[in-house]
Design a protein around this motif. Sequence first.
Motif, PDB file in Angstrom:
ATOM      1  N   ASN A  55       6.618  11.790  13.429  1.00  0.00           N
ATOM      2  CA  ASN A  55       6.366  11.134  14.713  1.00  0.00           C
ATOM      3  C   ASN A  55       5.466   9.912  14.585  1.00  0.00           C
ATOM      4  O   ASN A  55       5.394   9.114  15.516  1.00  0.00           O
ATOM      5  N   SER A  56       4.787   9.762  13.473  1.00  0.00           N
ATOM      6  CA  SER A  56       3.867   8.627  13.340  1.00  0.00           C
ATOM      7  C   SER A  56       4.667   7.345  13.131  1.00  0.00           C
ATOM      8  O   SER A  56       5.778   7.344  12.611  1.00  0.00           O
ATOM      9  N   GLY A  57       4.083   6.236  13.546  1.00  0.00           N
ATOM     10  CA  GLY A  57       4.785   4.959  13.467  1.00  0.00           C
ATOM     11  C   GLY A  57       4.960   4.467  12.047  1.00  0.00           C
ATOM     12  O   GLY A  57       5.964   3.864  11.694  1.00  0.00           O
ATOM     13  N   SER A  58       4.010   4.696  11.177  1.00  0.00           N
ATOM     14  CA  SER A  58       4.064   4.195   9.811  1.00  0.00           C
ATOM     15  C   SER A  58       4.751   5.206   8.911  1.00  0.00           C
ATOM     16  O   SER A  58       4.419   6.379   8.901  1.00  0.00           O
ATOM     17  N   LYS A  59       5.711   4.750   8.152  1.00  0.00           N
ATOM     18  CA  LYS A  59       6.421   5.625   7.216  1.00  0.00           C
ATOM     19  C   LYS A  59       5.809   5.570   5.818  1.00  0.00           C
ATOM     20  O   LYS A  59       6.312   6.171   4.902  1.00  0.00           O
ATOM     21  N   LEU A  60       4.742   4.806   5.649  1.00  0.00           N
ATOM     22  CA  LEU A  60       4.110   4.664   4.340  1.00  0.00           C
ATOM     23  C   LEU A  60       3.040   5.725   4.156  1.00  0.00           C
ATOM     24  O   LEU A  60       2.334   6.084   5.097  1.00  0.00           O
ATOM     25  N   THR A  61       2.905   6.184   2.943  1.00  0.00           N
ATOM     26  CA  THR A  61       1.822   7.105   2.620  1.00  0.00           C
ATOM     27  C   THR A  61       0.549   6.314   2.413  1.00  0.00           C
ATOM     28  O   THR A  61       0.565   5.082   2.314  1.00  0.00           O
ATOM     29  N   GLY A  62      -0.558   7.001   2.333  1.00  0.00           N
ATOM     30  CA  GLY A  62      -1.831   6.337   2.101  1.00  0.00           C
ATOM     31  C   GLY A  62      -1.860   5.604   0.770  1.00  0.00           C
ATOM     32  O   GLY A  62      -2.419   4.521   0.653  1.00  0.00           O
ATOM     33  N   VAL A  63      -1.238   6.187  -0.239  1.00  0.00           N
ATOM     34  CA  VAL A  63      -1.191   5.554  -1.561  1.00  0.00           C
ATOM     35  C   VAL A  63      -0.369   4.272  -1.504  1.00  0.00           C
ATOM     36  O   VAL A  63      -0.761   3.240  -2.061  1.00  0.00           O
ATOM     37  N   GLU A  64       0.762   4.310  -0.804  1.00  0.00           N
ATOM     38  CA  GLU A  64       1.603   3.122  -0.688  1.00  0.00           C
ATOM     39  C   GLU A  64       0.877   1.997   0.058  1.00  0.00           C
ATOM     40  O   GLU A  64       0.961   0.834  -0.329  1.00  0.00           O
ATOM     41  N   LYS A  65       0.153   2.366   1.106  1.00  0.00           N
ATOM     42  CA  LYS A  65      -0.622   1.359   1.846  1.00  0.00           C
ATOM     43  C   LYS A  65      -1.685   0.733   0.943  1.00  0.00           C
ATOM     44  O   LYS A  65      -1.892  -0.479   0.961  1.00  0.00           O
ATOM     45  N   TYR A  66      -2.367   1.569   0.159  1.00  0.00           N
ATOM     46  CA  TYR A  66      -3.403   1.077  -0.740  1.00  0.00           C
ATOM     47  C   TYR A  66      -2.818   0.106  -1.764  1.00  0.00           C
ATOM     48  O   TYR A  66      -3.365  -0.969  -2.006  1.00  0.00           O
ATOM     49  N   ILE A  67      -1.683   0.469  -2.362  1.00  0.00           N
ATOM     50  CA  ILE A  67      -1.068  -0.382  -3.379  1.00  0.00           C
ATOM     51  C   ILE A  67      -0.623  -1.701  -2.765  1.00  0.00           C
ATOM     52  O   ILE A  67      -0.813  -2.773  -3.346  1.00  0.00           O
TER      53      ILE A  67
END
Length: 104
Positions: A55-67
């Motif tokens: 349900n969250s808007g972002s499909k990226l994981t925290g690791v992907e966002k960091y990279i």
Amino acid sequence: MSDKGFFASVCGFFKSLFSSSPSSAPTSSAKQSPAAKTANDGLTGVERYIRNQANSGSKLTGVEKYIRNKTTSVKVLTGVEQYIRNKAQAKPMTGVERYIQNKG
């Protein structure tokens, strides 16, 4: 206080800690707020996590966002880093090159 009274109070204390009866200790459901009870809705923690991720808007994981943040951010080189890169790129002169440079 006698030794028997002290021992009995210590035993009673440990009995109340490890007792599972609802009369001696409050249960975890009594501690839950009404919001926590409605959020449970019969799902396991993993199922609720997956539902929230879907349900969250972002499909990226925290690791992907960091990279992505690390690769898109502009890195400013320090003077030391520039010096080291220039030295690494500089090709050492051979003896023949030094001879020609000194004679020329």
